[in-house]
Design an enzyme around this catalytic site. Structure first.
Site, mmCIF file in Angstrom:
data_model
loop_
_atom_site.group_PDB
_atom_site.id
_atom_site.type_symbol
_atom_site.label_atom_id
_atom_site.label_comp_id
_atom_site.label_asym_id
_atom_site.label_seq_id
_atom_site.Cartn_x
_atom_site.Cartn_y
_atom_site.Cartn_z
ATOM 1 N N CYS A 1 0.689 -1.218 0.028
ATOM 2 C CA CYS A 1 -0.077 0.240 -0.112
ATOM 3 C C CYS A 1 0.770 1.461 0.005
ATOM 4 C CB CYS A 1 -0.995 -0.105 1.050
ATOM 5 S SG CYS A 1 -1.784 -1.447 1.563
ATOM 6 N N MET B 1 -6.601 1.258 -8.618
ATOM 7 C CA MET B 1 -6.239 0.596 -7.293
ATOM 8 C C MET B 1 -6.723 -1.022 -7.825
ATOM 9 S SD MET B 1 -7.245 0.873 -3.469
ATOM 10 C CE MET B 1 -7.478 -0.588 -2.598
ATOM 11 N N HIS C 1 1.409 6.256 -16.743
ATOM 12 C CA HIS C 1 2.553 5.427 -16.348
ATOM 13 C C HIS C 1 3.299 4.785 -17.466
ATOM 14 C CE1 HIS C 1 4.236 2.177 -13.822
ATOM 15 N NE2 HIS C 1 3.799 2.784 -12.593
ATOM 16 N N HIS D 1 6.262 10.540 -10.857
ATOM 17 C CA HIS D 1 6.470 9.260 -10.662
ATOM 18 C C HIS D 1 7.622 8.716 -11.494
ATOM 19 C CE1 HIS D 1 5.466 5.281 -9.038
ATOM 20 N NE2 HIS D 1 5.465 4.777 -10.286
ATOM 21 N N CYS E 1 1.686 3.601 -3.201
ATOM 22 C CA CYS E 1 0.739 4.400 -3.535
ATOM 23 C C CYS E 1 0.315 5.468 -2.610
ATOM 24 C CB CYS E 1 -0.668 3.840 -4.310
ATOM 25 S SG CYS E 1 0.042 2.961 -5.832
ATOM 26 N N HIS E 2 0.008 5.036 -1.413
ATOM 27 C CA HIS E 2 -0.646 6.064 -0.298
ATOM 28 C C HIS E 2 0.442 6.706 0.382
ATOM 29 C CE1 HIS E 2 -4.532 4.366 -1.450
ATOM 30 N NE2 HIS E 2 -4.050 3.167 -1.590
HETATM 31 FE FE1 DHE Z 1 7.659 0.048 -9.884
HETATM 32 C C1 DHE Z 1 9.878 1.577 -12.073
HETATM 33 C C2 DHE Z 1 7.804 3.043 -8.004
HETATM 34 C C3 DHE Z 1 4.918 -1.006 -8.160
HETATM 35 C C4 DHE Z 1 7.919 -2.834 -11.367
HETATM 36 N N1 DHE Z 1 8.530 2.084 -9.994
HETATM 37 C C5 DHE Z 1 9.287 2.628 -11.002
HETATM 38 C C6 DHE Z 1 9.716 3.723 -10.773
HETATM 39 C C7 DHE Z 1 9.326 4.192 -9.658
HETATM 40 C C8 DHE Z 1 8.394 3.221 -9.131
HETATM 41 C C9 DHE Z 1 9.352 5.655 -9.055
HETATM 42 C C10 DHE Z 1 10.951 4.471 -11.761
HETATM 43 C C11 DHE Z 1 12.101 4.106 -11.152
HETATM 44 C C12 DHE Z 1 13.294 4.796 -11.908
HETATM 45 O O1 DHE Z 1 12.919 4.986 -13.312
HETATM 46 O O2 DHE Z 1 14.314 5.452 -11.578
HETATM 47 N N2 DHE Z 1 6.358 0.999 -8.258
HETATM 48 C C13 DHE Z 1 6.633 1.923 -7.592
HETATM 49 C C14 DHE Z 1 5.785 2.238 -6.836
HETATM 50 O O3 DHE Z 1 5.726 3.410 -5.754
HETATM 51 C C15 DHE Z 1 4.470 1.482 -6.770
HETATM 52 C C16 DHE Z 1 3.599 2.035 -7.598
HETATM 53 C C17 DHE Z 1 4.057 0.746 -5.711
HETATM 54 C C18 DHE Z 1 4.951 0.091 -4.572
HETATM 55 O O4 DHE Z 1 4.304 -0.138 -3.431
HETATM 56 O O5 DHE Z 1 6.057 -0.117 -4.888
HETATM 57 C C19 DHE Z 1 5.479 0.270 -7.769
HETATM 58 N N3 DHE Z 1 6.553 -1.639 -9.624
HETATM 59 C C20 DHE Z 1 5.550 -1.729 -9.112
HETATM 60 C C21 DHE Z 1 5.301 -3.166 -9.139
HETATM 61 O O6 DHE Z 1 4.183 -3.785 -8.380
HETATM 62 C C22 DHE Z 1 5.995 -3.938 -9.993
HETATM 63 C C23 DHE Z 1 5.047 -3.863 -11.365
HETATM 64 C C24 DHE Z 1 6.362 -4.954 -9.651
HETATM 65 C C25 DHE Z 1 7.582 -4.927 -8.503
HETATM 66 O O7 DHE Z 1 8.527 -5.011 -8.699
HETATM 67 O O8 DHE Z 1 6.635 -5.147 -7.404
HETATM 68 C C26 DHE Z 1 6.852 -2.699 -10.294
HETATM 69 N N4 DHE Z 1 8.670 -0.442 -11.580
HETATM 70 C C27 DHE Z 1 8.568 -1.743 -11.709
HETATM 71 C C28 DHE Z 1 9.482 -1.949 -12.843
HETATM 72 C C29 DHE Z 1 10.090 -0.693 -13.159
HETATM 73 C C30 DHE Z 1 9.510 0.278 -12.134
HETATM 74 C C31 DHE Z 1 9.843 -3.124 -13.901
HETATM 75 C C32 DHE Z 1 11.267 -0.271 -14.264
HETATM 76 C C33 DHE Z 1 10.616 -0.051 -15.522
HETATM 77 C C34 DHE Z 1 11.825 0.195 -16.604
HETATM 78 O O9 DHE Z 1 11.568 -0.366 -17.725
HETATM 79 O O10 DHE Z 1 12.669 0.910 -16.516
#
Ligand code: DHE
Length: 538
Positions: free
Chosen positions: A49, A90, A373, A331, A52-53
């Site tokens: 959670c 969500m 996104h 983001h 996002c929150h």
């Molecule tokens: Fe991510 C990138 C934050 C959930 C997989 N994710 C990012 C970035 C941020 C971010 C700020 C950019 C980083 C950068 O470029 O420097 N992600 C968050 C969250 O806050 C969020 C929404 C909720 C959380 O609690 O984390 C979240 N993210 C996820 C997932 O649930 C994902 C699908 C699987 C996991 O890892 O848990 C996930 N995020 C990814 C991936 C990238 C990413 C694979 C990089 C994408 C790319 O191609 O560069």
């Protein structure tokens, strides 16, 4: 007149009922929870959670979950939201949707978010230095690759729930190593030379993997944050692999590390005022980070304040930070094809913000669809509009495409030129392409319909407005994150599933036929090809 007077009386009566009722609600105590339940709720909130929150529950991509509001809603109403999700993106966490939470856990979380919010402890430079481990000193590392493999086509694959990263040879598809990197690993970034992967876990642990050693090996680790999502290296000429940066979600700060050893060098708080209303925010989290190619600088999305910080790493003793006014809440984001313009998604304002890293200022802000996104986004040359960039959306099923060449196609720059409906609907996390490919791939990982989460759409760059080719990749788990191989002719897709049911499906990008699968992976999510990550190709 009489009618108006009646309405006035009704209003008074309603007000007389509402005020004490709200006061009673506001004063309502949080539902009781045992110490064990509180600990479980805290862990689940952090895992699912807080992203996002917010850690302090003040809201960002999702709304605030502060006790005055949640207690007013009560356990039953909150349970419905948690169980069924919302149209705004969500996920449905309960048995009716993703089934990530059981009915008991839905109820537990509904009660947990009515409790008072406690801020976790701060982390100082000294604290993080205590966690620092130099596993292989620089002098003991090979001076050139100690193997004959095509290491630039290696993939680092996040095995999320295993807390590991798998290194897979992209040529032979062999798994070369599974390395423990910390809880709920999030992303990897390549160092400028490409030989190192910098890894960041949600638990704030940073790990450095050397791809030149005989087998991929962890050479250093450190924990600069309690919660984190981003990491990058220094890429400017003369600073290659010299420094690294970790962006924290909690505490709200970033840490600059030695790029060869991860030794902490500097920590800077991001607590400050919002860019627009000038209000203090106690928890501005660091979201995406990119390393400028024009200056010795990192570009940081500071989520809650909406500022984009340019952090000059050429003089750590006299650290220079430039704060550009962006938008809330920043983001993810990525480069245009020339790597001059950084395009950041402010997902709660349905806006893209463009930074010119040569001029070091914001040059455009424009609206796209609901909750953009892009991940890193995708760039290509449109037959009519020239170089374009794109984002998919969490909040609606569409791809927004805009001109991104202000030099030669000024009339289209930073204007949406195509909007393509994607039939599976909302919940997209990533759009990806490669300069050598004719295709653009979009996932629907957070859609509320199971079949949609298992579907991908492929669009044709030459006819982007044509009907997208959408097909189901799997009948189990959910599909997430597309990554190309070095040559840009294969697309690797994760099937995010529990136990060892996770797999990577590898498509031939031309024929869209499955070439092979890598099976037996625990919850694979992001995948990062060395060559494409190092060169920012997407
Ligand atoms: Fe991510 C990138 C934050 C959930 C997989 N994710 C990012 C970035 C941020 C971010 C700020 C950019 C980083 C950068 O470029 O420097 N992600 C968050 C969250 O806050 C969020 C929404 C909720 C959380 O609690 O984390 C979240 N993210 C996820 C997932 O649930 C994902 C699908 C699987 C996991 O890892 O848990 C996930 N995020 C990814 C991936 C990238 C990413 C694979 C990089 C994408 C790319 O191609 O560069």
């Amino acid at each position: 007149m009489r009618v108006r007077f009646r309405s006035f009386l009704t209003l008074l009566a309603f007000g007389a009922w509402l005020v004490p009722t709200l006061a009673a609600y506001a004063a309502a105590p949080a539902p009781e929870m045992s110490a064990e339940e509180l600990a479980k709720g805290k862990q689940k909130y952090f895992e699912r959670c807080a992203g996002c929150h917010g850690t302090l529950r003040k809201g960002a991509t999702g709304p605030n979950l502060l006790p005055d509001k949640t207690r007013e809603m009560g356990t039953d109403v909150l349970s419905v939201f948690i169980n069924d999700g919302t149209a705004g993106g969500m996920p449905a966490w309960g048995p009716s949707g993703t089934a990530i939470f059981t009915d008991e856990e839905v109820n537990l979380m509904a009660r947990y978010i009515q409790q008072d919010v406690a801020a976790p402890p701060e982390i100082s430079l000294g604290d993080m230095t205590e966690t620092w481990k130099l596993v292989v000193p620089v002098a003991d590392r090979p001076k050139k690759p100690a193997h004959k493999r095509n290491w630039q086509n290696f993939f680092g694959v996040v095995l999320r729930d295993a807390g590991k990263v798998a290194i897979i040879d992209g040529d032979t598809k062999e798994k070369l190593a599974e390395l423990p990197t910390g809880f709920a690993v999030h992303i990897l970034r390549s160092s400028e030379s490409g030989r190192y992967f910098y890894v960041i876990g949600r638990d704030g642990k940073a790990t450095m993997i050397d791809l030149w050693s005989e087998k991929p090996t962890i050479v250093a680790e450190v924990k600069p944050c309690a919660e984190a999502r981003s990491i990058d290296g220094s890429k400017f000429k003369g600073y290659e692999d010299k420094l690294a940066i970790v962006g924290c979600y909690w505490p709200p700060q970033f840490a600059i590390l030695d790029g060869q050893t991860l030794e902490p060098k500097k920590v800077v708080s991001t607590r400050s005022m919002t860019w627009d209303t000038g209000e203090y925010h106690p928890e501005p989290r660091v979201a995406a980070i990119v390393a400028s190619h024009y200056k010795p600088e990192w570009v940081l999305n500071v989520k809650e304040t909406g500022f984009i910080w340019l952090v000059d790493y050429s003089d750590l003793k006299n650290l220079n930070i430039t704060m550009l006014e962006g938008e809330r809440f920043l983001h993810d984001g990525g480069w245009d094809a020339t790597h001059r313009y950084f395009m950041a998604a402010a997902n709660m304002k349905d806006t893209e913000v463009v930074v010119d890293t040569k001029l070091r200022k914001v040059v455009a802000k424009f609206k796209v669809g609901v909750k953009p996104h892009p991940g890193r986004g995708a760039n290509w040359v449109d037959p009519k509009y020239g170089p374009v960039s794109s984002t998919c959306h969490l909040g609606e099923g569409k791809l927004s495409v805009w001109g991104s060449d202000p030099e030669k196609h000024k009339q289209h720059a930073w204007k949406v030129v195509h909007t393509i409906a994607l039939p599976p609907g909302a919940g997209s996390l990533f759009v990806k392409s490669h300069p050598k490919s004719g295709h653009v791939w979009v996932d629907f990982t957070l859609n509320s319909d199971t079949a949609a989460t298992q579907t991908l759409c492929v669009l044709d760059k030459a006819n982007i407005d044509g009907k997208p080719n959408c097909f189901q990749v799997t009948d189990h788990g959910r599909v997430v994150h597309q990554e190309y191989n070095k040559d840009g002719n294969e697309v690797w897709i994760s099937v995010w599933d529990k136990g060892d049911k996770g797999e990577i499906v590898i498509y031939d990008d031309k024929t869209l036929k499955v070439k092979t699968k890598i099976t037996g992976l625990q919850t694979p999510t992001g995948k990062f090809n060395v060559f494409n990550s190092r060169n920012d190709l997407y």
